[in-house]
Design a protein around this motif. Structure first.
Motif, PDB file in Angstrom:
ATOM      1  N   ALA A 197      19.281  42.553  -5.355  1.00  0.00           N
ATOM      2  CA  ALA A 197      18.780  41.467  -4.509  1.00  0.00           C
ATOM      3  C   ALA A 197      18.709  40.217  -5.380  1.00  0.00           C
ATOM      4  O   ALA A 197      18.276  40.292  -6.534  1.00  0.00           O
ATOM      5  N   TYR A 198      19.109  39.083  -4.836  1.00  0.00           N
ATOM      6  CA  TYR A 198      19.113  37.883  -5.664  1.00  0.00           C
ATOM      7  C   TYR A 198      18.859  36.635  -4.837  1.00  0.00           C
ATOM      8  O   TYR A 198      19.157  36.574  -3.650  1.00  0.00           O
ATOM      9  N   ILE A 244      18.715  36.831  -1.093  1.00  0.00           N
ATOM     10  CA  ILE A 244      17.427  36.312  -0.628  1.00  0.00           C
ATOM     11  C   ILE A 244      17.677  34.862  -0.223  1.00  0.00           C
ATOM     12  O   ILE A 244      17.892  34.004  -1.082  1.00  0.00           O
ATOM     13  N   VAL A 272      15.818  48.645  -7.675  1.00  0.00           N
ATOM     14  CA  VAL A 272      16.127  47.331  -7.121  1.00  0.00           C
ATOM     15  C   VAL A 272      16.184  46.317  -8.267  1.00  0.00           C
ATOM     16  O   VAL A 272      15.175  46.042  -8.917  1.00  0.00           O
ATOM     17  N   VAL A 308      16.382  42.581  -9.236  1.00  0.00           N
ATOM     18  CA  VAL A 308      16.000  41.345  -8.564  1.00  0.00           C
ATOM     19  C   VAL A 308      16.390  40.187  -9.478  1.00  0.00           C
ATOM     20  O   VAL A 308      15.859  40.056 -10.582  1.00  0.00           O
ATOM     21  N   GLU A 357       9.636  33.506 -11.672  1.00  0.00           N
ATOM     22  CA  GLU A 357      10.527  33.656 -10.521  1.00  0.00           C
ATOM     23  C   GLU A 357      10.162  32.628  -9.448  1.00  0.00           C
ATOM     24  O   GLU A 357       8.990  32.303  -9.284  1.00  0.00           O
ATOM     25  N   VAL A 385      11.376  34.249  -4.055  1.00  0.00           N
ATOM     26  CA  VAL A 385      11.532  35.625  -4.550  1.00  0.00           C
ATOM     27  C   VAL A 385      10.222  36.392  -4.338  1.00  0.00           C
ATOM     28  O   VAL A 385      10.238  37.576  -3.990  1.00  0.00           O
ATOM     29  N   PHE A 408      10.161  37.812  -0.916  1.00  0.00           N
ATOM     30  CA  PHE A 408      10.918  39.068  -0.875  1.00  0.00           C
ATOM     31  C   PHE A 408      10.091  40.210  -1.453  1.00  0.00           C
ATOM     32  O   PHE A 408       9.983  41.285  -0.855  1.00  0.00           O
ATOM     33  N   LEU A 409       9.491  39.989  -2.613  1.00  0.00           N
ATOM     34  CA  LEU A 409       8.761  41.052  -3.316  1.00  0.00           C
ATOM     35  C   LEU A 409       7.516  41.520  -2.567  1.00  0.00           C
ATOM     36  O   LEU A 409       7.078  42.653  -2.741  1.00  0.00           O
ATOM     37  N   ILE A 450      11.803  48.368 -10.272  1.00  0.00           N
ATOM     38  CA  ILE A 450      12.344  47.009 -10.161  1.00  0.00           C
ATOM     39  C   ILE A 450      12.815  46.567 -11.539  1.00  0.00           C
ATOM     40  O   ILE A 450      12.090  46.711 -12.532  1.00  0.00           O
ATOM     41  N   PRO A 502      14.073  43.162 -13.104  1.00  0.00           N
ATOM     42  CA  PRO A 502      14.362  41.738 -12.915  1.00  0.00           C
ATOM     43  C   PRO A 502      15.443  41.245 -13.875  1.00  0.00           C
ATOM     44  O   PRO A 502      15.588  41.756 -14.986  1.00  0.00           O
ATOM     45  N   THR A 512       3.809  43.767  -6.727  1.00  0.00           N
ATOM     46  CA  THR A 512       4.407  44.890  -5.992  1.00  0.00           C
ATOM     47  C   THR A 512       3.739  46.238  -6.227  1.00  0.00           C
ATOM     48  O   THR A 512       3.901  47.141  -5.403  1.00  0.00           O
TER      49      THR A 512
END
Length: 159
Positions: A8-9, A34, A80, A82, A91, A95, A98-99, A109, A111, A131
């Motif tokens: 996911a970006y 994203i 995932v 990210v 971030e 983002v 999304f998180l 996750i 990153p 998260t």
């Protein structure tokens, strides 16, 4: 059986997108962009303007700009990645949207950020706090990362 992986970006200028696509290809992962509901203009991204949208968002740690669409079947992913550009040492707020939109507690996750020089700082810790997930320390990648470099990095992750 290999872990089901999502990359996911968020990419404001295309640099992170290029890296994310290469990473997804390298890891045979699904790709999710994203997208902010309201795209960022060049004026929004002017970090020298104290009143620009990105500056205002980044000053509020609880800011959660709306995103366009959800990840279909997020439950299927175990890992995932990210990706994002580093803004103000962390971030981007989009983002964070999304998180905080999914339950990541049973996921790992990882990153990654794109930056000409800024390091990730406490980003992994912050993502973990947002998260409740297991979060790898992550990696800062330049815009011109090779497939070989990505493979070396992900091999060390033991996916």
């Amino acid at each position: 059986m290999m872990a089901k992986i999502l990359v996911a970006y968020f990419s404001a200028t295309g640099v992170t997108e290029k890296v994310a696509k290469e990473l997804a290809k390298t890891e045979n992962a699904d790709l999710y962009q994203i997208c902010p509901e309201v795209p960022y203009s060049a004026a929004d991204l002017d970090w020298t303007n104290k009143e620009s949208r990105s500056t205002v968002e980044m000053q509020d740690l609880n800011c959660r700009p709306a995103i366009c669409r959800q990840v279909p079947n997020m439950d299927q992913y175990e890992v995932v990645f990210v990706g994002f550009p580093i803004w103000w040492g962390r971030e981007p707020s989009v983002v964070d949207t999304f998180l905080t939109s999914y339950d990541f507690k049973a996921k790992c996750i990882i990153p990654f950020c794109t930056s000409g020089g800024s390091e990730m700082g406490n980003t992994a810790q912050r993502i973990s706090e947002l998260t409740g997930a297991k979060v790898d320390k992550g990696k800062r990648l330049g815009g011109a990362v090779s497939e070989e470099d990505l493979k070396l990095w992900t091999a060390r992750l033991g996916l």
